[in-house]
Design a protein around this motif. Structure first.
Motif, PDB file in Angstrom:
ATOM      1  N   MET A   1      -2.215   4.083  -3.709  1.00  0.00           N
ATOM      2  CA  MET A   1      -2.869   3.097  -5.016  1.00  0.00           C
ATOM      3  C   MET A   1      -1.214   1.481  -3.809  1.00  0.00           C
ATOM      4  O   MET A   1      -1.394   1.429  -3.085  1.00  0.00           O
ATOM      5  CB  MET A   1      -0.573   3.620  -5.656  1.00  0.00           C
ATOM      6  CG  MET A   1      -1.685   3.156  -7.600  1.00  0.00           C
ATOM      7  SD  MET A   1      -0.047   3.915  -8.233  1.00  0.00           S
ATOM      8  CE  MET A   1      -0.736   5.483  -8.603  1.00  0.00           C
ATOM      9  N   ALA A   2      -1.876   0.381  -4.646  1.00  0.00           N
ATOM     10  CA  ALA A   2      -1.919  -0.501  -4.186  1.00  0.00           C
ATOM     11  C   ALA A   2      -0.998  -1.952  -5.516  1.00  0.00           C
ATOM     12  O   ALA A   2      -0.924  -0.887  -6.706  1.00  0.00           O
ATOM     13  CB  ALA A   2      -3.009  -1.578  -4.238  1.00  0.00           C
ATOM     14  N   LEU A   3       0.550  -1.560  -5.427  1.00  0.00           N
ATOM     15  CA  LEU A   3       1.467  -2.546  -6.159  1.00  0.00           C
ATOM     16  C   LEU A   3       1.777  -3.662  -5.765  1.00  0.00           C
ATOM     17  O   LEU A   3       2.041  -4.086  -4.371  1.00  0.00           O
ATOM     18  CB  LEU A   3       2.279  -1.564  -6.261  1.00  0.00           C
ATOM     19  CG  LEU A   3       2.345  -0.057  -6.142  1.00  0.00           C
ATOM     20  CD1 LEU A   3       3.689   0.876  -6.729  1.00  0.00           C
ATOM     21  CD2 LEU A   3       1.873  -0.117  -7.675  1.00  0.00           C
TER      22      LEU A   3
ATOM     23  N   TYR B   1       0.739  -1.397  -0.204  1.00  0.00           N
ATOM     24  CA  TYR B   1      -0.072  -0.109  -0.271  1.00  0.00           C
ATOM     25  C   TYR B   1       0.884   1.290   0.184  1.00  0.00           C
ATOM     26  O   TYR B   1       1.318   1.906   1.216  1.00  0.00           O
ATOM     27  CB  TYR B   1      -0.970   0.079   1.702  1.00  0.00           C
ATOM     28  CG  TYR B   1      -1.687   1.553   1.988  1.00  0.00           C
ATOM     29  CD1 TYR B   1      -2.156   1.956   1.311  1.00  0.00           C
ATOM     30  CD2 TYR B   1      -2.850   0.779   1.780  1.00  0.00           C
ATOM     31  CE1 TYR B   1      -2.365   3.392   1.073  1.00  0.00           C
ATOM     32  CE2 TYR B   1      -4.532   1.666   2.485  1.00  0.00           C
ATOM     33  CZ  TYR B   1      -4.029   2.975   1.549  1.00  0.00           C
ATOM     34  OH  TYR B   1      -4.773   3.862   2.233  1.00  0.00           O
TER      35      TYR B   1
END
Lengths: 728, 77
Positions: free
Chosen positions: B63-65, B55
């Motif tokens: 954003m989530a990566l 996160y």
């Protein structure tokens, strides 16, 4: 404002098309709903298997335009089938849906991240209006915006609007009409926003020379996407591939360079026109996420929410479901009473009305589940779920985004499968589509309830659990386990080198916008009624025919002998009717088919009567209960049999079924083993024509639907066989 | 050997750094289109419950990566 005569004749000639484009999370759908209200429908674009919403927009002058809501995209270099839509249409001026102008929606609170696609569309030479959405949030956060400045720098009209409050919508409509008028009179002349590099110019020129694409940026995009753009002919593809090859055009590298260059160009413009307050205010979103995405609390809360949702569905949908069933029951009784007893009355009541009732009875459950899922999505929670479970899902060949589809599968697989379009990786999407029908949908519930009520005693086990509830929960769990295990197996079998992404925005938590929620729920219910429902209806009519007619005079002979038998046994009128119905069904085509497949299903513990029910429920599961009711002379009490509570009819049916014996050895049919075997069969089998139809549409061929059918039916057969062998 | 660069997963919780460039052109294409650009300020917020995902905040945007995505972003040391 009255348009001049010249303009009116000019614009009446064809429908004006407006495209609504923007990034995901730009609040595009809210703007769409504000502009079109209920005048919208879902349409399918040929070539791209994506449903898009189309609505009608009425201008103050009375003129109308068609507004198409494109799925959210970040760029004209798409990463999922959803995103491909914009690129596919906007690069093809010959497309029937090619817009006359574009309404671009951007989130003004994050404008610096929302203009890439906008500047790409500018370079396609299309008339564009830039709507800065979420004006209300911007004001609340103290963000100051200067639309005039943006308008001056980009050379397009810019308006500050709010889809949530409706602010600026009237002006937006007025400006759109002006834009359309102006563009019809004089095509937009604009200096390209992005200056093509020397190599890009050469490629674009070669494309123009060979394919006649005049706009240089459009020509460049066609070269980039030569492998997949649906409107290209095979010969075009070869030409384009040759151009890319000879020019040594590195598509990927060029895309990144172009993207960075565009950001470099528009970022200063945004900084000039938008003033953020000096510090980012600490928002409630961060505080909420500390708990909701917490390592331990996050998943626990998620399972709690799921439990609550499914509990709510079972509790709340009970009443409307029984109203619908009783309503159709009374209507059908009334029609039978007032209409002459012909085959047509039969078709109307037992074929069409029964089919309609079978569809509509699921609407309350489906609507409720989608209502709750949509609220979770609107609030911003679903993006967090995707984040939390991405790793888990990938282990089973799927993607964090698959969670949404699997949960929706608890209502109906048809809209659930359609929701997989946001998954960019083809393999992950295919696996999600493949395993979603394993999740127990609402159509399985009546079958579960009847069989459990018949086979499992309502006793308390282990001190606190009701045995029936346990078996019911166990069947749901079986579906989930089957879904995940199949995903794991498929991951081993299928191989792809296509890139897979998680990268997803986690939007700020906000109250759901109710208009959007209603629209979405309405859409999904419609997808069920029109998609699944249509097939269920056709199949019920077909089944009615198969069970109403038989070879030669078999049926009438059976009815006559049943009547004599009834007289001999001194049966009352209703009992006679039921006996005749049973004998007719046994003599019908459906009955003959049941006997024909008996050898195949005997190892699972089923006799030919169950065979009839299996055949009739092949196309739609819920037909099973109705068939059983007729087979065991309870046709007149079907409603009481499918009821969730214990009824007298259920007890009678149980007694009747207990007396059933196999034709060859005289042993009883309905043992615990047979019932469990049937339950496992229904939990795992693919018995839904509608799902197969949607799968073939979404995957582009019948191949995968066929594999899915064979795989699920095979697994169901093996599972049922194993259960029967263990328990008998 | 000491590594000459760091990537996003090397960030501790609530630590932030400036993105410099990308390691993988395919992921770069996706990430840049979402506004993850060289020069962006990236803050690590937390790891996903079952690991392998992050996160983050990119210039204040949440954003989530996935690990692969986060690890393709080179950041200043």
């Amino acid at each position: 404002m009255t348009p001049s005569t010249a303009q009116t004749t000019d614009t009446v000639r064809k429908t004006l098309h407006l495209a609504l484009v923007g990034n995901p999370n730009s609040g595009k759908s809210t703007v769409f709903n504000q502009l079109t209200g209920l005048r919208q429908k879902t349409g399918n674009f040929p070539g791209v298997t994506v449903d898009v919403k189309e609505g009608r927009l009425r201008f103050p002058s009375g003129q109308e335009a068609a507004l198409t809501d494109y799925p959210g995209a970040y760029s004209l270099y798409p990463n999922s089938s959803d995103e491909k839509m914009a690129a596919a249409v906007l690069t093809n001026p010959r497309d029937a849906h090619y817009p006359d102008a574009v309404l671009y929606v951007a989130d003004v609170t994050h404008l610096e991240k929302h203009l890439l696609l906008f500047t790409q569309i500018l370079d396609l030479g299309l008339p564009v209006l830039l709507a800065l959405n979420m004006a209300d949030s911007a004001a609340a956060q103290g963000i100051k915006v200067n639309p005039a400045k943006l308008s001056e720098r980009f050379g397009v009209p810019v308006l500050l609007v709010s889809g949530r409050t409706g602010e600026g919508m009237q002006r937006l409509i007025g400006e759109l009409e002006k834009l359309l008028r102006a563009s019809l009179l004089t095509p937009a002349e604009r200096k390209p926003f992005y200056a093509l590099t020397e190599l890009e110019k050469q490629v674009a020129e070669a494309v123009r020379h060979n394919l006649g694409v005049t706009n240089p940026y459009q020509a460049l995009l066609v070269a980039h996407h030569n492998a997949w753009l649906p409107f290209l002919r095979p010969a075009d593809r070869e030409t384009l591939a040759a151009i890319v090859q000879t020019k040594n055009f590195q598509s990927l590298r060029t895309q990144v360079d172009e993207t960075l260059d565009r950001f470099d160009r528009f970022t200063p413009i945004v900084q000039e026109a938008v003033q953020h307050p000096p510090t980012f205010p600490s928002t409630p979103t961060d505080k909420l996420d500390e708990v909701l995405t917490h390592r331990v609390a996050g998943p626990i809360i998620f399972f709690g929410v799921m439990l609550l949702i499914f509990q709510a569905i079972f509790d709340w949908s009970d009443y409307p479901m029984s109203w619908i069933e009783h309503g159709f029951g009374s209507l059908s009784d009334w029609l039978k009473a007032v209409m002459p007893a012909t085959w047509f009355t039969d078709l109307l009541t037992d074929g069409i009305l029964a089919g309609l009732s079978g569809i509509l009875v699921f609407v309350p459950q489906i609507a409720l589940l989608f209502l709750l899922v949509t609220i979770l999505e609107e609030v911003g929670y679903m993006a967090r779920v995707v984040f939390m479970f991405d790793k888990t899902m990938r282990r089973f060949g799927m993607n964090g985004r698959s969670v949404v589809a699997l949960i929706s599968g608890g209502a109906c697989a048809v809209p659930a499968i359609m929701s997989t379009r946001t998954i960019g990786n083809w393999q992950e999407r295919l696996i999600t589509i493949f395993v979603t029908p394993f999740i127990s949908c609402s159509a399985r519930i009546p079958v579960y309830l009847v069989l459990i009520g018949l086979a499992v005693p309502a006793v308390t086990v282990w001190g606190i659990f009701n045995a029936q509830t346990l078996v019911f929960g166990g069947l749901y769990a079986l579906g989930v386990v089957a879904a995940f295990l199949s995903g794991w197996v498929l991951k081993k079998v299928l191989r792809t080198r296509e890139p897979s992404y998680l990268a997803i925005e986690l939007p700020v938590y906000r109250m759901p916008h109710w208009k959007n929620v209603w629209h979405t729920v309405w859409e999904k219910v419609l997808a069920f009624v029109l998609g699944a429902g249509k097939i269920i209806l056709y199949v019920s009519i077909l089944l009615w025919g198969l069970s109403r007619f038989g070879p030669g005079n078999d049926i009438s002979n059976a009815a006559v002998s049943a009547k004599q038998e009834a007289v001999g046994q001194n049966l009352n009128e209703e009992e006679t009717e039921d006996l005749m119905a049973q004998r007719r069904l046994e003599a019908s085509y459906a009955g003959q088919m049941g006997r024909a497949i008996e050898p195949a299903i005997r190892p699972l513990g089923y006799d030919w009567k169950i065979g009839i029910a299996l055949l009739t429920s092949f196309a739609a599961r819920e037909v099973f209960t109705g068939t059983l009711a007729v087979l065991y002379q309870m046709g007149s009490a079907e409603g009481d049999i499918t009821a969730r509570q214990e009824t007298k009819a259920k007890a009678t049916l149980r007694a009747t079924m207990k007396k059933e014996t196999f034709r060859d050895n005289g042993r009883p049919v309905y043992t615990m083993a047979t019932a469990l075997s049937l339950l496992v069969f229904y939990a795992l089998a693919m018995q839904c024509m509608s799902t197969l139809a949607v799968v073939s549409r979404e995957t582009g061929s019948w191949k995968w639907a066929l594999w899915q059918f064979l795989f699920m039916s095979g697994l169901a057969y093996l599972g049922a066989w194993a259960v029967y062998q263990i328990f008998s | 050997m000491q590594r000459r660069y760091r990537t996003v997963p090397d960030l501790k919780s609530h630590e932030s750094a400036q993105a410099i460039s990308f390691e993988n052109p395919v992921l770069a294409c996706k990430l840049t289109s979402m506004g993850v650009l060289p020069g962006a300020r990236i803050e690590m917020v937390r790891q996903s419950p079952f690991g392998n995902a992050y996160y983050v905040k990119v210039d204040g945007v949440r954003m989530a990566l996935r690990w692969e995505e986060a690890a393709s972003i080179l950041i200043e040391v």
